[in-house]
Enzyme design. Structure first.
Site, PDB file in Angstrom:
ATOM      1  N   SER A  52      60.595 -80.427   1.039  1.00 11.95           N
ATOM      2  CA  SER A  52      61.248 -80.660  -0.240  1.00 11.95           C
ATOM      3  C   SER A  52      60.813 -81.975  -0.904  1.00 11.95           C
ATOM      4  CB  SER A  52      62.766 -80.665  -0.015  1.00 11.95           C
ATOM      5  OG  SER A  52      63.151 -81.778   0.790  1.00 11.95           O
ATOM      6  N   LYS A  81      63.100 -90.730  -3.773  1.00 13.86           N
ATOM      7  CA  LYS A  81      63.433 -89.302  -3.890  1.00 13.86           C
ATOM      8  C   LYS A  81      64.792 -89.148  -4.567  1.00 13.86           C
ATOM      9  CE  LYS A  81      63.696 -85.106  -1.014  1.00 13.86           C
ATOM     10  NZ  LYS A  81      63.561 -84.555   0.344  1.00 13.86           N
ATOM     11  N   SER A 106      60.573 -81.674   5.799  1.00 17.53           N
ATOM     12  CA  SER A 106      60.424 -82.017   4.375  1.00 17.53           C
ATOM     13  C   SER A 106      59.735 -83.344   4.079  1.00 17.53           C
ATOM     14  CB  SER A 106      61.789 -82.003   3.678  1.00 17.53           C
ATOM     15  OG  SER A 106      62.189 -80.679   3.444  1.00 17.53           O
TER      16      SER A 106
END
Length: 491
Positions: free
Chosen positions: A154, A76, A178
């Site tokens: 997210s 990420k 998330s």
């Protein structure tokens, strides 16, 4: 079956037997990433680094090779990676390439993992649909009509990449859901560990008392393998717990006879789709069939969780994001004649931050301001303590894990929430934020499809530091549900 479609466990065994090389596996993933461009999951590709790491993994094979030797992963964009763009999907960090490696990525590389590149996400991890990213929307590989669907947020890029077999696993972060919400939207497994289990050092901060990194994988076994490599004490993170990391994979015995599973009555939300209610009932049956005792429980302060979360998280964000001012790194606005330092701050932040980040920074600054600190921030902290106490009491009464829905719906269309009240988007976190406020471990497991053919997940919440037990419960649920559906390839 292409090599990129393997699970981490399958690839590990094939690599160990010499049936597959790390270079071949990495090339299969890089080819899949090229074909997967329409998903917009990977935003910074690192093929040279990946192939160097794969060659090193092949050379190391056998004695002393790490648990993830030769396994290609996506990272990420919130994790700092040395010499590789680490932007947190924000224009304010454009061009930022850290001189250091986050603790999590260091540990993964020590275990022999291969980094394919950085993954799309909501800007500074603020969002539930991956629509606040400076790279544009990530797209869910699941498609049932003309619409492009959200992969959740997210960690939307991580979820899309794992679900579409662009990588074997990915790192995510979870501040209010998330990891778990995108995992549920894309039919994969995502675990948020206990707060303090995984180091936050070198991860761009959103809300420091809530953020926790964790794995996003194709199976529960893979989550156990990846979490084992990510977890552990780190003296560089003052909130990191000095607690030994058990062998999470060895804990997957599949035996939960006599375990008590709590069903919280407060999670029966008004207007919850009948399909999610039915799925939750099916999950209860599956765990009961495996020998667990199902117990109705009460978590009375649940209804205050979202409001408390959306005071505490923006407050911490407004403090954490104050460092992005155009002085030391990242974007700096072009200044006119006569502009002073305040103009530079204002212009830089107005240009660099997207609308959702600006909204949360302003909320956070407001609730921390002198006249409102007690009315909002201090009250939210007290509510948080009550939410944690609810869970403590339930676990003290002998509950081993808690079963809830993971999300209030399946994936929705990109752009469908664009003109809605922001609170409607925040409601996506209704089942997940309590876990962050209480610092507990939580996992989302895919258990079925809705009537449209989109994946739905159930969430299991565990006792503090009992990721091993939580993963075993999730393993039982996964085996019973037998979810093997994959998105039909349209990209």
């Amino acid at each position: 079956m292409n090599a990129n479609e393997l699970t981490i466990a399958e690839a590990r065994d094939a690599l160990a037997k010499g049936e597959l090389s790390a270079v071949d596996l990495t090339m299969a993933c890089l080819t899949a990433i090229d074909a997967g461009t329409p998903l917009n999951a990977f935003v910074h590709l690192t093929p040279e680094i990946a192939l160097d790491q794969a060659r090193a993994a092949d050379a190391r094979r056998g004695e002393g090779a790490g648990a993830l030797n030769g396994i290609p992963l996506g990272i990420k964009d919130l994790f700092c990676t040395r010499g590789v763009a680490s932007q947190a999907a924000s224009n304010i960090l454009k061009g930022f390439k850290p001189e250091y490696e986050s603790t999590v990525t260091s540990k993964l590389f020590e275990a022999g993992a291969v980094m394919l590149g950085k993954l799309n996400m909501d800007e500074f991890a603020m969002g539930s649909s991956n629509e606040t990213s400076c790279y544009g929307d990530a797209v869910n590989p699941w498609k049932v009509d003309d619409r492009k669907l959200t992969p959740g947020g997210s960690s939307g890029g991580s979820a899309a990449a794992v679900a579409a077999d662009l990588c074997l696993g990915a790192t995510g972060t979870d501040t209010g859901g998330s990891i778990r919400q995108p995992a549920a939207f894309t039919g994969i497994v995502g675990i948020k560990p206990t707060y303090g289990r995984v180091s936050r050092w070198g991860i761009v901060a959103f809300a420091s008392s809530l953020d926790q990194a964790g794995p996003m994988t194709k199976t529960v076994r893979d989550a156990a393998i990846l979490l084992g490599a990510m977890a552990g004490h780190d003296p560089k993170d003052s909130t990191s717990a000095d607690i030994p990391v058990p062998d999470f994979e060895a804990a997957l015995t599949g035996d939960i006879r006599g375990k008590k599973i709590g069903i919280p009555r407060e999670y029966r939300m008004e207007g919850m789709p009948a399909e999610i209610e039915a799925l939750w009932a099916k999950g209860r049956e599956m765990l009961a069939d495996a020998g667990a005792e199902i117990v109705d429980i009460s978590l009375p302060h649940t209804k205050y969780a979202l409001p408390a979360y959306y005071v505490i998280a923006p407050a911490e964000a407004s403090s954490n994001l104050a460092r992005y001012d155009g002085v030391r790194y990242g974007h700096r606005a072009k200044l006119g004649q006569g502009d002073g330092i305040v103009d530079m701050y204002e212009k830089t932040r107005a240009e660099g931050f997207g609308k959702e980040v600006q909204r949360r920074v302003m909320i956070g600054t407001y609730v921390l301001s002198a006249g409102f600190y007690d009315a909002y921030y201090n009250r939210a902290r007290k509510v948080r303590a009550l939410i944690k106490r609810d869970f403590d009491q339930v676990f003290a009464e002998g509950i081993d894990a808690i079963l809830t829905p993971a999300t209030p719906s399946s994936a929705f269309g990109l752009g469908e929430m664009a003109h809605a009240d922001p609170v409607e988007m925040y409601l996506n976190d209704v089942f997940t934020v309590t876990v962050n406020l209480a610092g507990l471990p939580g996992i989302s497991v895919p258990v079925g499809l809705d009537a449209k053919g989109l994946p739905l997940g159930l969430q299991l919440i565990g006792r503090p530091w009992d990721e091993a037990g939580l993963l075993n419960h999730a393993h039982v649920l996964e085996q019973a549900a037998g979810f093997v559906e994959k998105p039909r390839k349209w990209w």
